[in-house]
Every structure is written in structure tokens, then in C-alpha cells.
Design a protein around this motif. Structure first.
Motif, PDB file in Angstrom:
ATOM      1  N   LEU A  41     -10.260 -84.851  73.122  1.00 24.24           N
ATOM      2  CA  LEU A  41      -8.941 -84.628  73.700  1.00 24.24           C
ATOM      3  C   LEU A  41      -7.893 -84.712  72.591  1.00 24.24           C
ATOM      4  N   ALA A  42      -7.047 -83.709  72.528  1.00 24.73           N
ATOM      5  CA  ALA A  42      -5.967 -83.679  71.539  1.00 24.73           C
ATOM      6  C   ALA A  42      -4.640 -83.608  72.289  1.00 24.73           C
ATOM      7  N   SER A  43      -3.630 -84.283  71.773  1.00 24.25           N
ATOM      8  CA  SER A  43      -2.311 -84.236  72.408  1.00 24.25           C
ATOM      9  C   SER A  43      -1.504 -83.075  71.821  1.00 24.25           C
ATOM     10  N   VAL A  44      -0.859 -82.351  72.719  1.00 21.55           N
ATOM     11  CA  VAL A  44      -0.008 -81.225  72.328  1.00 21.55           C
ATOM     12  C   VAL A  44       1.292 -81.304  73.130  1.00 21.55           C
ATOM     13  N   GLU A  49      10.432 -73.573  76.063  1.00 20.04           N
ATOM     14  CA  GLU A  49      10.449 -72.265  75.390  1.00 20.04           C
ATOM     15  C   GLU A  49       9.830 -72.422  74.013  1.00 20.04           C
ATOM     16  N   GLY A  50       9.013 -71.467  73.617  1.00 21.21           N
ATOM     17  CA  GLY A  50       8.409 -71.506  72.293  1.00 21.21           C
ATOM     18  C   GLY A  50       6.943 -71.895  72.338  1.00 21.21           C
ATOM     19  N   PRO A  51       6.315 -71.874  71.165  1.00 20.50           N
ATOM     20  CA  PRO A  51       4.864 -72.111  71.101  1.00 20.50           C
ATOM     21  C   PRO A  51       4.491 -73.595  71.241  1.00 20.50           C
ATOM     22  N   GLU A  52       3.274 -73.808  71.643  1.00 24.11           N
ATOM     23  CA  GLU A  52       2.693 -75.152  71.738  1.00 24.11           C
ATOM     24  C   GLU A  52       2.658 -75.792  70.349  1.00 24.11           C
ATOM     25  N   GLN A  53       2.871 -77.112  70.289  1.00 25.61           N
ATOM     26  CA  GLN A  53       2.905 -77.822  69.011  1.00 25.61           C
ATOM     27  C   GLN A  53       1.947 -79.006  69.045  1.00 25.61           C
ATOM     28  N   GLN A  54       1.242 -79.227  67.931  1.00 22.29           N
ATOM     29  CA  GLN A  54       0.388 -80.406  67.813  1.00 22.29           C
ATOM     30  C   GLN A  54       1.273 -81.640  67.745  1.00 22.29           C
ATOM     31  N   MET A  55       0.780 -82.719  68.333  1.00 20.75           N
ATOM     32  CA  MET A  55       1.526 -83.973  68.337  1.00 20.75           C
ATOM     33  C   MET A  55       0.657 -85.066  67.715  1.00 20.75           C
ATOM     34  N   PRO A  56       1.254 -86.210  67.370  1.00 21.81           N
ATOM     35  CA  PRO A  56       0.431 -87.328  66.888  1.00 21.81           C
ATOM     36  C   PRO A  56      -0.613 -87.681  67.945  1.00 21.81           C
ATOM     37  N   ASP A  57      -1.689 -88.269  67.525  1.00 21.73           N
ATOM     38  CA  ASP A  57      -2.791 -88.605  68.414  1.00 21.73           C
ATOM     39  C   ASP A  57      -2.395 -89.769  69.319  1.00 21.73           C
ATOM     40  N   ILE A  58      -1.965 -89.455  70.541  1.00 19.44           N
ATOM     41  CA  ILE A  58      -1.534 -90.509  71.464  1.00 19.44           C
ATOM     42  C   ILE A  58      -2.702 -91.361  71.957  1.00 19.44           C
ATOM     43  N   PHE A  59      -3.926 -90.898  71.711  1.00 13.54           N
ATOM     44  CA  PHE A  59      -5.108 -91.648  72.135  1.00 13.54           C
ATOM     45  C   PHE A  59      -5.547 -92.662  71.070  1.00 13.54           C
ATOM     46  N   ASP A  60      -4.907 -92.631  69.916  1.00  4.85           N
ATOM     47  CA  ASP A  60      -5.228 -93.565  68.836  1.00  4.85           C
ATOM     48  C   ASP A  60      -4.385 -94.822  69.011  1.00  4.85           C
ATOM     49  N   PRO A  61      -5.028 -95.983  69.149  1.00  5.27           N
ATOM     50  CA  PRO A  61      -4.244 -97.208  69.342  1.00  5.27           C
ATOM     51  C   PRO A  61      -3.325 -97.537  68.162  1.00  5.27           C
ATOM     52  N   ASN A  62      -3.566 -96.927  67.001  1.00  4.64           N
ATOM     53  CA  ASN A  62      -2.718 -97.166  65.829  1.00  4.64           C
ATOM     54  C   ASN A  62      -1.584 -96.150  65.713  1.00  4.64           C
ATOM     55  N   SER A  63      -1.483 -95.232  66.664  1.00  5.40           N
ATOM     56  CA  SER A  63      -0.451 -94.196  66.627  1.00  5.40           C
ATOM     57  C   SER A  63       0.931 -94.812  66.827  1.00  5.40           C
ATOM     58  N   LEU A  74       4.252 -83.119  77.556  1.00 12.29           N
ATOM     59  CA  LEU A  74       3.225 -83.676  76.685  1.00 12.29           C
ATOM     60  C   LEU A  74       1.900 -83.500  77.424  1.00 12.29           C
ATOM     61  N   CYS A  75       0.930 -82.843  76.791  1.00 15.69           N
ATOM     62  CA  CYS A  75      -0.321 -82.481  77.452  1.00 15.69           C
ATOM     63  C   CYS A  75      -1.519 -82.898  76.601  1.00 15.69           C
ATOM     64  N   ALA A  76      -2.675 -82.847  77.212  1.00 19.34           N
ATOM     65  CA  ALA A  76      -3.933 -83.064  76.498  1.00 19.34           C
ATOM     66  C   ALA A  76      -4.780 -81.810  76.668  1.00 19.34           C
ATOM     67  N   LYS A  77      -5.479 -81.426  75.620  1.00 20.48           N
ATOM     68  CA  LYS A  77      -6.381 -80.277  75.721  1.00 20.48           C
ATOM     69  C   LYS A  77      -7.641 -80.572  74.915  1.00 20.48           C
TER      70      LYS A  77
END
Length: 132
Positions: A41-44, A49-63, A74-77
Motif C-alpha cells: 500500500l502506497a499513500s498518494v 484538479e491536477g495529477p496524482e502525487q506521491q506522498m510520504p509513507d503514512i504507514f511508516d511509524p517513523n513518518s 489522501l488515498c492508498a493504492k
């Protein structure tokens, strides 16, 4: 995702037969690397409006905390991921990576179970309620 699942079996063989040290038999033909592939699972961020963007890893406890660049969602894919280990190297996984791999394996096992149940019902096997 069958190709990714096959690489998990290669990693299992590496652990069972060589205590986690990558051998030539663990590698794809013509490559001196064991490629461990899975889907995580990756956070995006999806702005209104505009393209999807990668985000910091919200699933990482050190994020660390972050702010989205604009209004949106904010989504997961599912994101294909690979880690390569050369021959002679120990196959070592960080706890977070192992957690991602186990989630992937669980999702695949559940999908396989559902598919088998649907096939059985179509063949006339009476369905019984699942305990899960």
C-alpha cells in the motif's frame, strides 16, 4: 499478482535450504540476483484538479507530519515493489517490509479462497458460512 507470489516462494526456498543466504538456485536464469517482488500500500494525494502525487509513507511509524499541497483526497493504492539480493548476500527484511509482504500474502490468500469458494458453489457444492 502470481509473478510476485512466485518470488515469495523463491525467498522461502532460500531461507529453508540456505538459511537465508542467496544461492544461484534462488535466482532467475541469467541473473545473479534474487528479486523479491510484492505489492504494498502506497499513500498518494489526489488533488481536486491536477495529477496524482506521491506522498510520504503514512504507514511508516517513523513518518513525519506533512501538509497536502492543496485541497483533495489522501488515498492508498497498491504499488508494485521489488527488492534485489545478490548471490552470497543474506536475505534480510526490515520489520516494515516484512509487514508489507505479509499483508500482500494475506490479501492474495483471501482472494484465492474466495475464488475457490465461488468455483465450488458453481459446481454444486453447498456453501457453509465462513468463520472469518
Amino acid at each position: 499478482w502470481s509473478a510476485q507470489l512466485e518470488t515469495l516462494y523463491a525467498a522461502r526456498n532460500c531461507f529453508v535450504h540456505r538459511l537465508g543466504t542467496v544461492g544461484v538456485g534462488d535466482c532467475e536464469p541469467g541473473r545473479a540476483l534474487l528479486s523479491l517482488q510484492y505489492v504494498r500500500l502506497a499513500s498518494v494525494f489526489r488533488p481536486k484538479e491536477g495529477p496524482e502525487q506521491q506522498m510520504p509513507d503514512i504507514f511508516d511509524p517513523n513518518s513525519l507530519p506533512f501538509t497536502t499541497p492543496s485541497e483533495g483526497w489522501l488515498c492508498a493504492k497498491w504499488a508494485p515493489t521489488a527488492i534485489e539480493f545478490p548471490v552470497g548476500e543474506k536475505l534480510q527484511l526490515a520489520p516494515k517490509v516484512l509487514t508489507e509482504i505479509l499483508l500482500f500474502a494475506d490479501v492474495c490468500a483471501f482472494a484465492l479462497l474466495r475464488s475457490a469458494e465461488e468455483f465450488a458453489v458453481k459446481q454444486g457444492v453447498k456453501a457453509t458460512p465462513s468463520s472469518s
